[in-house]
Scaffold this motif. Structure first.
Motif, short mmCIF file in Angstrom:
data_model
loop_
_atom_site.label_atom_id
_atom_site.label_comp_id
_atom_site.label_asym_id
_atom_site.label_seq_id
_atom_site.Cartn_x
_atom_site.Cartn_y
_atom_site.Cartn_z
N TYR A 280 0.85 -1.18 0.00
CA TYR A 280 0.00 0.00 0.00
C TYR A 280 0.89 1.23 0.00
O TYR A 280 2.02 1.21 0.50
CB TYR A 280 -0.89 0.04 1.25
N PHE B 41 3.79 0.83 2.65
CA PHE B 41 3.58 -0.20 3.66
C PHE B 41 3.44 -1.56 2.99
O PHE B 41 2.68 -1.72 2.03
CB PHE B 41 2.29 0.06 4.46
N PHE C 86 0.57 -5.17 9.16
CA PHE C 86 1.34 -4.20 8.39
C PHE C 86 2.75 -4.05 8.95
O PHE C 86 2.98 -4.20 10.16
CB PHE C 86 0.64 -2.83 8.43
N GLY C 87 3.67 -3.69 8.05
CA GLY C 87 5.00 -3.31 8.48
C GLY C 87 4.99 -1.88 9.01
O GLY C 87 3.96 -1.22 9.04
N THR C 88 6.17 -1.42 9.40
CA THR C 88 6.29 -0.10 10.01
C THR C 88 6.37 1.03 8.99
O THR C 88 6.32 2.19 9.35
CB THR C 88 7.52 -0.03 10.92
N PHE D 210 -12.63 -2.33 9.72
CA PHE D 210 -11.44 -2.35 10.58
C PHE D 210 -11.14 -0.95 11.10
O PHE D 210 -11.37 0.04 10.40
CB PHE D 210 -10.21 -2.81 9.79
N TYR E 55 -7.72 1.01 12.65
CA TYR E 55 -6.29 0.99 12.93
C TYR E 55 -5.88 2.33 13.54
O TYR E 55 -6.52 3.35 13.30
CB TYR E 55 -5.47 0.85 11.64
N GLN F 11 -2.28 4.70 13.47
CA GLN F 11 -1.00 4.80 12.79
C GLN F 11 -0.11 5.76 13.56
O GLN F 11 -0.47 6.92 13.79
CB GLN F 11 -1.18 5.32 11.36
N LEU G 47 5.84 2.86 14.07
CA LEU G 47 5.09 1.67 14.51
C LEU G 47 4.16 1.13 13.42
O LEU G 47 3.57 0.07 13.57
CB LEU G 47 4.27 1.99 15.77
N GLY G 48 4.01 1.88 12.35
CA GLY G 48 3.14 1.43 11.27
C GLY G 48 1.68 1.47 11.66
O GLY G 48 1.26 2.29 12.49
N LEU G 49 0.90 0.59 11.07
CA LEU G 49 -0.53 0.48 11.38
C LEU G 49 -0.72 -0.67 12.36
O LEU G 49 -0.21 -1.77 12.13
CB LEU G 49 -1.34 0.20 10.12
N LEU H 70 -3.78 -2.82 14.41
CA LEU H 70 -5.21 -3.09 14.39
C LEU H 70 -5.79 -2.96 15.80
O LEU H 70 -5.33 -3.62 16.74
CB LEU H 70 -5.46 -4.49 13.84
N PHE I 56 -11.80 -5.14 14.74
CA PHE I 56 -12.44 -5.32 13.45
C PHE I 56 -13.80 -5.99 13.63
O PHE I 56 -14.12 -6.54 14.70
CB PHE I 56 -11.53 -6.10 12.49
N LYS J 119 -11.44 -8.23 18.93
CA LYS J 119 -10.31 -7.42 19.31
C LYS J 119 -9.15 -7.63 18.34
O LYS J 119 -8.91 -8.73 17.87
CB LYS J 119 -9.85 -7.77 20.73
N LEU K 187 -7.25 5.25 11.25
CA LEU K 187 -7.66 4.87 9.90
C LEU K 187 -8.72 3.77 9.96
O LEU K 187 -8.56 2.79 10.68
CB LEU K 187 -6.45 4.36 9.11
N GLN L 139 -8.08 -4.35 1.33
CA GLN L 139 -8.77 -3.44 2.25
C GLN L 139 -8.77 -2.05 1.63
O GLN L 139 -7.77 -1.61 1.06
CB GLN L 139 -8.09 -3.43 3.62
#
Lengths: 116, 116
Positions: A36, A90, A106-108, B33, B35, B37, B41-43, B45, B48, B57, B90, B105
């Protein structure tokens, strides 16, 4: 458990040069893999995915990625970078064996900066 | 095109306030979902939902709850906002299994929440 690593926080490349953004993954089964892109102050946009079949996957905006099972990698590539490719990228993975709701990990993120 | 909208782009709240973040999708997707961000640390979760009134969770549910009374709407609730919940939030949706887009997604533009 599934996980993704993006080893580079930032990648710098000159416009016109090829670019690579690295991603490695860990899942117990066969992975579904995704890239993404996020432009400033925007949500994430889907670029490409690998589910099965050809290891080389082509996506939007001239990007492609190669699935390498032996190296557990899914690096994003583009033959000739544009300044407009500058964004946050990402990588994400899903283990289809885990079932339930299409959860992605997801990665960072890797910040790509393309300069003139 | 799939459209995922979030009620606010920017939100400023005070510690202890109850905060509602709303997300609406217009493509009859089963899965939704939330998230957060954060840089480096990225995304991650939070929660959902794979159907109306169904929720699970994610990786970091503490301090959050969700509500899905209608298929198109998925709300994230901060019962008592704290400064460590300052983040970009997000929302995403994806269709049900068996559809060609199941594994993708689709993201909203995000809500940047600041808790003072």
């Amino acid at each position: 458990a599934q996980s993704v690593a993006q080893p580079e926080d930032q990648v710098n490349v000159a416009e016109g040069n090829p670019l690579t953004v690295k991603c490695t993954y860990s899942v117990s089964g066969n992975p579904y893999l995704f890239w993404y892109v996020q432009y400033p102050n925007r949500g994430l946009q889907f670029l490409l995915k690998y589910i099965t079949g050809d290891n080389l996957v082509k996506g939007s905006y001239g990007f492609e990625a190669e699935f390498n099972k032996s190296q557990t990698s899914f690096h994003l590539k583009k033959p000739s970078a544009l300044v407009s490719d500058s964004a946050l990228y990402f990588c994400a993975v899903r283990d289809p064996e885990t079932g339930g709701g299409n959860k992605l990990t997801f990665g960072t993120g890797t910040q790509l900066k393309v300069e003139l | 095109d799939v459209k995922v909208t979030q009620s606010s782009r920017y939100l400023v709240k005070r510690t202890g306030e109850k905060v509602f973040l709303e997300c609406v999708q217009d493509m009859d997707h089963e899965n939704m979902f939330w998230y957060r961000q954060d840089p480096g640390l990225g995304l991650r979760l939070i929660y959902f939902s794979y159907d109306v009134k169904m929720k699970e969770k994610g990786d970091i549910p503490e301090g959050y709850s969700v509500s899905r009374e209608k298929k198109e709407r998925f709300s994230l609730i901060l019962e008592s906002a704290s400064t460590n919940q300052t983040s970009m939030y997000l929302c995403a949706s994806s269709p049900s299994p068996g559809t060609s887009l199941y594994n993708e997604q689709f993201f909203g533009p995000g809500t940047r929440l600041t808790v003072l």
